[in-house]
Design a protein around this motif. Sequence first.
Motif, short mmCIF file in Angstrom:
data_model
loop_
_atom_site.label_atom_id
_atom_site.label_comp_id
_atom_site.label_asym_id
_atom_site.label_seq_id
_atom_site.Cartn_x
_atom_site.Cartn_y
_atom_site.Cartn_z
N GLN A 69 0.75 13.08 1.16
CA GLN A 69 1.74 12.44 1.95
C GLN A 69 3.03 13.80 1.99
O GLN A 69 3.32 14.79 1.48
CB GLN A 69 2.41 11.61 1.06
N LYS A 116 10.41 10.49 -5.47
CA LYS A 116 9.84 9.82 -5.23
C LYS A 116 9.60 9.20 -4.11
O LYS A 116 10.81 8.90 -3.60
CB LYS A 116 8.79 8.99 -6.75
N ILE A 117 8.32 8.95 -3.60
CA ILE A 117 8.26 7.64 -1.92
C ILE A 117 7.50 6.66 -1.84
O ILE A 117 7.19 6.63 -3.42
CB ILE A 117 8.19 8.45 -0.77
N THR A 118 7.38 5.59 -1.15
CA THR A 118 6.55 4.24 -1.48
C THR A 118 4.74 5.43 -1.55
O THR A 118 4.96 6.50 -0.69
CB THR A 118 6.47 3.55 -0.46
N PRO A 119 4.23 4.71 -1.91
CA PRO A 119 3.23 5.11 -2.57
C PRO A 119 1.95 4.54 -0.78
O PRO A 119 2.11 4.10 -0.29
CB PRO A 119 2.25 4.49 -3.61
N ARG A 178 9.99 10.47 8.65
CA ARG A 178 8.96 9.50 8.20
C ARG A 178 8.26 10.08 7.62
O ARG A 178 7.89 11.66 8.24
CB ARG A 178 8.92 8.64 8.98
N LYS A 179 7.31 9.33 6.94
CA LYS A 179 6.20 10.96 5.86
C LYS A 179 5.01 10.47 6.78
O LYS A 179 5.24 9.70 7.99
CB LYS A 179 6.26 9.83 4.99
N ASP A 213 -1.95 3.44 0.91
CA ASP A 213 -2.47 2.81 0.64
C ASP A 213 -3.94 3.22 0.35
O ASP A 213 -4.54 3.42 0.97
CB ASP A 213 -2.83 1.88 2.14
N ASN A 272 0.45 8.26 -4.95
CA ASN A 272 0.55 7.73 -5.40
C ASN A 272 2.59 7.48 -5.07
O ASN A 272 3.14 6.68 -5.83
CB ASN A 272 0.72 6.90 -7.42
N GLY A 273 2.88 8.25 -5.17
CA GLY A 273 4.53 8.32 -4.12
C GLY A 273 4.81 8.88 -4.80
O GLY A 273 6.90 9.33 -4.71
#
Length: 724
Positions: A448, A580-583, A455-456, A585, A543-544
């Motif tokens: 990512q 960290k950021i959101t993982p 935004r990522k 999917d 995994n973020g």
Amino acid sequence: MKKNFILALLVILVAVASCSFTNKSFENDDKDKLLLDLITYVLERGHYEPKDLNDNFSSNVFDDFIDILDPTKRYFLASDVREFEKYRFMIDDEIKNTDITFFNIVYQRLMKRMGEAKEIYKEVLAQPFDYTLEEDINIDYKNQEYAANKKQLKERWRKQLKYITLGVFDNKVENRLAEASGTSENDALVEAVTFKDISNKIDRNLTEKEARENQLETLEEYFDFIDDLERKDWFVQYINTIVDEFDPHTFYFAPDDKERFDIGMSGKFEGIGARLQKKPEGARIMEIISGGPVWRDQSLEVGDEILKVGQEGEEPIDIVGMRLDDAIKLIKGPKGTIVDLTVRKVDGTVEVVSIRRDVVLLEEAYAKSATVEREDHKYGLINLPKFYVDFEDYTERNAATDVAKEVDRLKKAGVEGIVLDLRDNGGGSLKTVVEMAGLFIKDGPIVQVRSSGQRKEVHEDKDERIQWDGPLVILVNELSASASEILAAAMQDYKRAVVIGSKQTFGKGTVQNVIPLDNIVRSNEHGDLGAIKLTTQKFYRINGGSTQLEGVKSDIVVPDRYSYLDFGERGQENPLGWDKITPADYKIWDGYIDFETTVANSKARMANNEYIKLIEENALWLKEQQDETVISLNYDDYKTREEQAKKRSDHFKSLREYDSKLTFESLQYETELFTQDPVLREKRDRWHKDLARDLYVEEAINVLRDLQLNNIKNSERKLASVKG
């Protein structure tokens, strides 16, 4: 110069970018002020995490700039620094107003003090050094105070020059004793137990005088070199002190520096074949380029520090306190010429190493592979020194397609597992990482990437074909950085591979772009303005978590001799922080890996391995050596310390004699080339011998075997078609 990482970290996710900044009028008759205005404009609008230009920023620039100009505190007086202090919290305001008063005052005072220093060192070196006195020197200059007056400053010069000359004196003593006794230098060392013993064999006063004369000549050459520098050269250092406050990978290239950077990217240069990093005591070797002069000579290793540089037949020049760029100018030179390097080895011993310069080709930066025989089983090993790519033509050659070819060749050779060796791999192209990761999974996100305030973006492998679905081990160490960390992290998050190596990798989780400053100015009467390498993005694991600072932690930690030394992003100035950021999917690999059993087996093997214990002991000793900052200037104490270091170093020699009993072979396509290319044969023979002595490779093969035994679900692997 503080931006030594340019040479230390290889090419790390760098791309040349065109400027997309909003238009602004830059009009200034003063080139220095124009540069300051341009660079701060780009930093504020383009950097991933721009800094506030406030009093704290100003104070950091103040301390760092003075430290860069006078790292050993032998020029400025305490009164000078007190006088500069009124600018400590004004530099941010000066930057905003394109004012360079602070630089001008410090620069002018430095020129004055350097002029005075010429007289000081001449006076000091005119008097003999008494090596029987019980005195010492603290080489931890950063934590020392500036000299209160010129008397103290002269005393500082005396101790520093006595320290430097002590090594020169000792070398001359060894040579004279060897000549006098007709024995080798090592035998002479044993005979020369004390300073008193020397006078019974040679004229030590004459030898001491020659050592001082050599040092005087070295300093004369160094200051001649300094005198050739122009004001603009010092101003570039000031600019980069400001730039360095943003992060350690953002850097301003003056026009000449940009040209050298481009040459380095082209993959061909003349020199010794080593990448260097600036340190207070000289230049540390951070990488040895395979196939280059240093690689062929085998007398230097990563972690050694170059203290002096001499041309063939000339006295060496002390590079302590010298800008890294200037030191490199002395080290590089035409093919066939000799450079004499005075080196402090990792183990603390000092020696002179002569290297014949040559054209250094980066062919050995490409992927290469070998088969490994263990009992009745065959495995494959792929070594990838960097994630290379031709930015002009991606289809020409890149790391992903080359690794795919090597995987296919290993499959045809019948290997049962693959080791991907990313040790010392400093990174490279982001695109190649994504494609390479896709060789080992069906499909899914790999990394990512996030730009400042945006935004990522998720970079995915969308090709469902799997190049290799068998057992996979990835080898890493403290110098595995950037793109290497992306690949290792992705395979770890998918539980696709077992990562073996150091406690953690380098910890560089940022992306840079190179922006020519001429692209920003509409019209410019000052000529080429150079370029800025700018940190514009951060990348994150699927995994973020970020790899910034934290790196990738190995599943199986194997100690190495550099375990306790200052490597990695944490040791850089002003690194960006971990977050960290959101993982993304993603689905964990539905395969054969039993991590718990595999890790337990590996730990059991290492617990009973005497070489592992010796490596740990060696690592602790090297840390002790580097932490020792108080050095005796008494010759007898100096010799005792040298002898102890030599004996300790000899104690660890068996590490270089380790034999795993594994057999390594080149693949058929390479062996067919050997008859036409004997140099390639020599390189591969050397590589295979090194691999056979490599305990980490041996453990990787052991882990592959464990993965095979634990492979319940995928007992019959399918051979997938090669990805194009």
